[in-house]
Design a protein around this motif. Structure first.
Motif, PDB file in Angstrom:
ATOM      1  N   THR A 270      46.127   7.431 -18.110  1.00  0.00           N
ATOM      2  CA  THR A 270      46.856   7.814 -19.314  1.00  0.00           C
ATOM      3  C   THR A 270      46.160   7.195 -20.531  1.00  0.00           C
ATOM      4  OG1 THR A 270      48.398   5.921 -19.468  1.00  0.00           O
ATOM      5  CG2 THR A 270      48.979   7.709 -17.952  1.00  0.00           C
ATOM      6  N   VAL A 271      46.160   7.920 -21.642  1.00  0.00           N
ATOM      7  CA  VAL A 271      45.542   7.454 -22.881  1.00  0.00           C
ATOM      8  C   VAL A 271      46.590   7.496 -23.980  1.00  0.00           C
ATOM      9  CG1 VAL A 271      43.711   7.817 -24.572  1.00  0.00           C
ATOM     10  CG2 VAL A 271      43.305   8.372 -22.157  1.00  0.00           C
ATOM     11  N   CYS A 272      46.872   6.343 -24.566  1.00  0.00           N
ATOM     12  CA  CYS A 272      47.840   6.253 -25.663  1.00  0.00           C
ATOM     13  C   CYS A 272      47.166   5.533 -26.829  1.00  0.00           C
ATOM     14  CB  CYS A 272      49.100   5.518 -25.220  1.00  0.00           C
ATOM     15  SG  CYS A 272      50.436   5.531 -26.441  1.00  0.00           S
ATOM     16  N   LEU A 273      46.447   6.305 -27.638  1.00  0.00           N
ATOM     17  CA  LEU A 273      45.724   5.782 -28.799  1.00  0.00           C
ATOM     18  C   LEU A 273      46.063   6.634 -30.011  1.00  0.00           C
ATOM     19  CD1 LEU A 273      42.222   5.190 -27.185  1.00  0.00           C
ATOM     20  CD2 LEU A 273      43.738   3.407 -28.032  1.00  0.00           C
ATOM     21  N   GLU A 274      45.747   6.192 -31.163  1.00  0.00           N
ATOM     22  CA  GLU A 274      45.780   6.842 -32.478  1.00  0.00           C
ATOM     23  C   GLU A 274      46.696   6.142 -33.455  1.00  0.00           C
ATOM     24  OE1 GLU A 274      49.644   8.682 -31.366  1.00  0.00           O
ATOM     25  OE2 GLU A 274      47.823   8.837 -30.215  1.00  0.00           O
ATOM     26  N   GLN A 275      47.639   5.294 -32.981  1.00  0.00           N
ATOM     27  CA  GLN A 275      48.572   4.655 -33.917  1.00  0.00           C
ATOM     28  C   GLN A 275      47.848   3.745 -34.899  1.00  0.00           C
ATOM     29  OE1 GLN A 275      48.974   4.244 -30.466  1.00  0.00           O
ATOM     30  NE2 GLN A 275      50.271   6.032 -30.256  1.00  0.00           N
ATOM     31  N   ASN A 276      46.791   3.075 -34.465  1.00  0.00           N
ATOM     32  CA  ASN A 276      46.077   2.141 -35.336  1.00  0.00           C
ATOM     33  C   ASN A 276      44.973   2.811 -36.147  1.00  0.00           C
ATOM     34  OD1 ASN A 276      47.521  -0.237 -34.478  1.00  0.00           O
ATOM     35  ND2 ASN A 276      46.449  -0.043 -32.534  1.00  0.00           N
ATOM     36  N   ASP A 277      44.693   4.076 -35.852  1.00  0.00           N
ATOM     37  CA  ASP A 277      43.676   4.803 -36.613  1.00  0.00           C
ATOM     38  C   ASP A 277      44.205   5.264 -37.965  1.00  0.00           C
ATOM     39  OD1 ASP A 277      41.130   5.598 -34.787  1.00  0.00           O
ATOM     40  OD2 ASP A 277      42.916   5.421 -33.546  1.00  0.00           O
ATOM     41  N   GLY A 278      45.520   5.422 -38.082  1.00  0.00           N
ATOM     42  CA  GLY A 278      46.082   5.972 -39.303  1.00  0.00           C
ATOM     43  C   GLY A 278      45.786   7.460 -39.400  1.00  0.00           C
ATOM     44  N   ILE A 279      46.062   8.043 -40.557  1.00  0.00           N
ATOM     45  CA  ILE A 279      45.803   9.462 -40.768  1.00  0.00           C
ATOM     46  C   ILE A 279      44.304   9.687 -40.928  1.00  0.00           C
ATOM     47  CG2 ILE A 279      46.318  11.467 -42.189  1.00  0.00           C
ATOM     48  CD1 ILE A 279      48.704  10.314 -40.647  1.00  0.00           C
ATOM     49  N   ARG A 280      43.735  10.495 -40.048  1.00  0.00           N
ATOM     50  CA  ARG A 280      42.292  10.751 -40.050  1.00  0.00           C
ATOM     51  C   ARG A 280      42.041  12.241 -40.252  1.00  0.00           C
ATOM     52  NH1 ARG A 280      39.899   6.042 -40.449  1.00  0.00           N
ATOM     53  NH2 ARG A 280      38.004   6.960 -39.608  1.00  0.00           N
TER      54      ARG A 280
END
Length: 204
Positions: free
Chosen positions: A149-159
């Motif tokens: 499972t991959v749970c990423l993007e929260q720390n990237d902000g709006i990209r």
């Protein structure tokens, strides 16, 4: 256990019979180094066989178990006191499915941009034994999961959606190369604000 102690007594005067011990580091790798050297007992039985199912959970602080244990309320003492990997969503899910679990996660880490002072993103360090240092490479043959499972993007902000989607797909392709037989599950997080949730939904 503190200081230079190297032995921790976990039980005494137990009644006769079999007793099981579970050892789980509550905090993520960079928060307190622990090395398990061995265990001493009057009679040590062979452990039960491990579950055949294997899951790997990739992500950031919520995958680490940040906020999973509020025995010490948020805002008091050290920020990592609420860490409890055993109670995080991944290990909890794995136990319910009778599966082994493996966490590859760092608080504050992102896919394209991290927060909290990190100068690296997950794809930079995913192949390392310690995901917070430029140390030795990890041998992926040691643990081949059935599900990742991959749970990423929260720390990237709006990209930029095109750039982010490209980076996300590139990382998924890399996972398929490393784990050719695994099923990939992409997760979103309740941490994300409404705008970020909308972006994530459009990507999928």
């Amino acid at each position: 256990m503190t200081g230079k102690e190297n032995t921790l007594i976990i039980a005494t005067n137990l009644p006769k019979g079999k007793h099981s011990v579970l050892i789980c580091k509550a905090t993520e790798a960079a928060i307190g180094y622990i090395e398990f050297v061995g265990i001493k007992a009057n009679n040590l039985l062979a452990p039960d066989p491990l579950p055949t199912r294997k899951i790997e959970f990739i992500g950031n602080s919520i995958t680490c178990g940040m906020g999973a244990d509020l025995t010490i309320p948020c805002g008091t003492k050290d920020w990592f006191d609420q860490h409890n990997a055993y109670k995080a969503y991944g290990p909890t899910t794995a136990r319910n499915l009778n599966a082994q679990w493996h966490l590859s996660s760092v608080s504050g880490i992102g896919l394209m941009q991290s927060c909290c002072g990190h100068k690296f993103v997950l794809p930079d360090v995913f192949d390392k034994v310690n995901l917070t240092t430029d140390g030795p490479n990890y041998d992926f043959s040691l643990y081949q999961p059935d599900v990742v499972t991959v749970c990423l993007e929260q720390n990237d902000g709006i990209r930029d959606s095109i750039a982010f989607t490209g980076a996300y797909l590139k990382f998924l392709d890399r996972l398929k190369t490393i784990y050719p037989k695994a099923s990939l599950v992409c997760l979103n997080s309740p941490m994300a604000d409404e705008q970020l949730n909308t972006c994530f939904t459009e990507i999928h």
